[in-house]
Structure formats: structure tokens, C-alpha cells
Design a protein around this motif. Structure first.
Motif, short mmCIF file in Angstrom:
data_model
loop_
_atom_site.label_atom_id
_atom_site.label_comp_id
_atom_site.label_asym_id
_atom_site.label_seq_id
_atom_site.Cartn_x
_atom_site.Cartn_y
_atom_site.Cartn_z
N ARG A 255 0.81 -1.22 0.00
CA ARG A 255 0.00 0.00 0.00
C ARG A 255 0.84 1.27 0.00
O ARG A 255 0.53 2.23 -0.69
N ILE A 256 1.90 1.28 0.82
CA ILE A 256 2.67 2.53 0.95
C ILE A 256 3.88 2.57 0.04
O ILE A 256 4.49 3.62 -0.13
N GLU B 150 -1.47 3.03 7.27
CA GLU B 150 -1.59 4.44 7.65
C GLU B 150 -0.60 4.80 8.76
O GLU B 150 0.04 5.86 8.72
N ASP C 287 2.85 4.97 7.30
CA ASP C 287 2.99 6.13 6.42
C ASP C 287 3.16 7.41 7.23
O ASP C 287 3.99 8.26 6.91
N ARG C 288 2.38 7.52 8.31
CA ARG C 288 2.45 8.73 9.16
C ARG C 288 3.70 8.73 10.03
O ARG C 288 4.26 9.77 10.34
N ALA D 259 -5.01 -1.86 6.33
CA ALA D 259 -5.19 -0.43 6.07
C ALA D 259 -4.70 0.41 7.24
O ALA D 259 -4.04 1.44 7.06
#
Length: 316
Positions: free
Chosen positions: A197-198, A281, A284-285, A277
Motif C-alpha cells: 500500500r505505501i 496508515e 505512512d504517518r 489499512a
């Protein structure tokens, strides 16, 4: 308070949370003697939270020692783990407090635990979920965390201590990968999905056999912790991660949802897509959580205070 003398029965006296319990109770003036079931325990095999390679004969050999000690000048017996309950209630003299650790109630030994726990004067469980499973009245007293040891530190310092790369996203799985109940393959799938995803490098690292005093480095060096257990009671690793402000992504087991409900970022779900998910997140953060703000309720001191109150009640 008059000094209380307690005879501890345990399947694995090397379990870190049990040792912490003993130290905290001794700090509060409780006089403790510990008897451990003979034979090979789980700390020598897979997991300290379960009994491992012992036979019925090992437990039969344990009873004479329990009986002999019970005739000494003790005020009560504290049976730690359900399989010590039969020996505890078989002695005729002392009141019995039983602490259940999780697998002794929810695993294959559950029927044995349920049968003998009813003869104990007080039963302690680690979470509300365990209280719902237990067939009787009980108190919920989770294992505590030493907040002076498990605390936030600079991530780069922690990574330097462990020799981990500074620029890599790292997810910590703090259990032996071979332990089936911890479900390491599911953790791998979720981390793989988050990586896709990232679109950056993400590694999944374990912390098997790490001395307890070293665990804060792992919890501070990681970007997130993942727990994919099939069942838990009140996992200390989640509470230790909270104390270190490490975001946690977990399956909905034990008291994890209750503990992590106010914590941001964190995620609790039994759906792989939702866990993937949420982990993506968080990675990513790359922000720490606010878990430390909610750590007072899980402090070692709070646990000790409540167990001492139980001792006082059963010896009145």
C-alpha cells in the motif's frame, strides 16, 4: 498492616509477569515463598504463559510438597495458573486465591480449571473477556507494567542500540513465530499488504528470547507493533507498547480493545483488510501513539495494591 505470609504455587516461576508480581508484593511487605511444579516448563520450550511438557506424574509429585508447606505458618495459598488449583484446594488448612493467566481458562485445560476454581476463596482473571468465560464470580486484575522501565525514548537512540537501520519502516512481532496461537503467518500477510500500500521498505522483526529489560529498546525502535493472536487474556506486550507510545495493530482478543480504545493511533479488528489499512496508515504517518497517557490503570503498583486487598479479604 500485619505481615501476610503467602505460599505461591506456580507452573513457571521464570515468567516475567509473575516475577514482577512477586517483586511488587514483596515491596509491599508480603512474605512470599514460591513452589514451582517439577518438570519441564514452557519457558524451556515455547511460551511462559502456558504449562508445557509436564506429565500427570509431575503434578502428583508436587502435591506432597504443597501439603507439607501448607502445614507451616502461612496465611494463604496463591495458586498461579489453573493447573495448580487442584493441589491448592486439596490441602485442608489454608484459604486459596487463584490467578488465571489466560490459556489455563481458554485452552485445553479450561475444564480442569473450571472444576477446581469453584473451591477457591477468590479467583482473579486478567480481563473482562476472561470473566465472561469463567463460570463463577471473579475479580479482574490485569498484570501490571513497570512504568519506570517501559517508557518512551528517542527512536534513533533505540535503533542504534539494536543495530537497526534508521530509515526503514519496522513492525515488531514480539512473540516466537512458531507459537501457533500467536499466528505469525497472519502477521506476515498483513505486513506484506501494508508494504504494498505505501510502496516503501517495511520489515517485520521478532523479539524472541530477548531479556525483559531490553524490550523497551525494541518497543521504542519499532514504528508499530502487530499482534495477531487467536486468543489472549490481558497481554502485557500491548500494555508495554502503550507505555512506550508505540502504535499497536491487533486482533480483537482479551482486553486489547478496551486498552486501546482511547489510544491514537492504534487499531483493533478481526478483519485482515482493516488491519492492513490501519497498519499502512500508521507506517505512512510514522507517528508515536498517546498510549502513555492511559498507562496509570495498568501500572504495576495498581496491580499490587489490588492483590494485597484480596489477601486481606480472604484472611479476615
Amino acid at each position: 498492616m500485619t505481615e501476610i505470609r503467602v505460599l505461591n504455587l506456580v507452573t513457571n516461576e521464570d515468567a516475567q509477569f509473575f516475577r514482577a508480581q512477586v517483586q511488587e508484593l514483596e515491596r509491599r511487605g508480603i512474605d512470599l515463598t514460591t513452589l514451582s511444579v517439577p518438570g519441564r516448563n514452557r519457558s524451556e520450550s515455547i511460551d511462559a504463559n502456558e504449562d508445557g511438557k509436564r506429565s500427570v506424574l509431575d503434578y502428583a509429585k508436587f502435591y506432597p510438597s504443597v501439603l507439607a508447606h501448607s502445614l507451616d505458618d502461612y496465611d494463604l495459598i496463591h495458586a498461579n495458573y489453573g493447573l495448580t488449583a487442584p493441589m491448592a484446594v486439596a490441602q485442608p488448612k489454608l484459604p486459596v486465591v487463584l490467578s488465571l493467566w489466560g490459556s489455563d481458562l481458554m485452552g485445553k485445560y479450561g475444564p480442569v480449571t473450571q472444576r477446581f476454581a469453584r473451591f477457591c476463596d477468590e479467583v482473579i482473571v486478567m480481563s473482562e473477556g476472561m470473566a465472561e468465560i469463567y463460570e463463577g464470580e471473579c475479580l479482574v486484575i490485569p498484570h501490571g507494567v513497570d512504568l519506570s522501565v517501559f517508557r518512551s525514548m528517542d527512536q534513533s537512540t533505540a535503533r542504534e542500540e539494536l543495530g537497526w537501520p534508521q530509515d526503514e519502516r519496522i513492525v515488531l512481532f514480539p512473540y516466537p513465530p512458531k507459537r501457533d496461537v500467536k499466528n505469525y503467518p497472519r502477521a506476515e500477510r498483513i505486513v506484506d499488504g501494508a508494504r504494498d500500500r505505501i510502496g516503501v521498505d517495511v520489515s517485520l522483526r521478532t523479539a524472541t528470547g530477548v531479556p525483559h529489560h531490553r524490550m523497551p529498546y525494541y518497543l521504542n525502535a519499532a514504528d508499530a507493533m502487530i499482534m495477531t493472536s487467536r486468543r489472549e487474556g490481558s497481554p502485557n506486550t500491548v500494555k508495554e507498547a502503550m507505555a512506550c507510545n508505540l502504535p499497536v495493530v491487533s486482533t480483537d482478543v482479551g482486553d486489547v480493545r478496551t486498552r486501546l480504545d482511547p489510544v491514537e493511533p492504534s487499531a483493533v479488528s478481526d478483519d485482515d483488510a482493516a488491519l492492513t489499512a490501519a497498519l499502512a496508515e500508521i507506517l505512512d504517518r510514522r507517528e508515536r501513539s498517546n498510549g502513555r497517557e492511559y498507562a496509570d490503570a495498568i501500572a504495576l503498583e495498581r496491580m499490587g495494591e489490588r492483590i494485597v486487598a484480596v489477601y486481606e479479604d480472604v484472611t479476615e
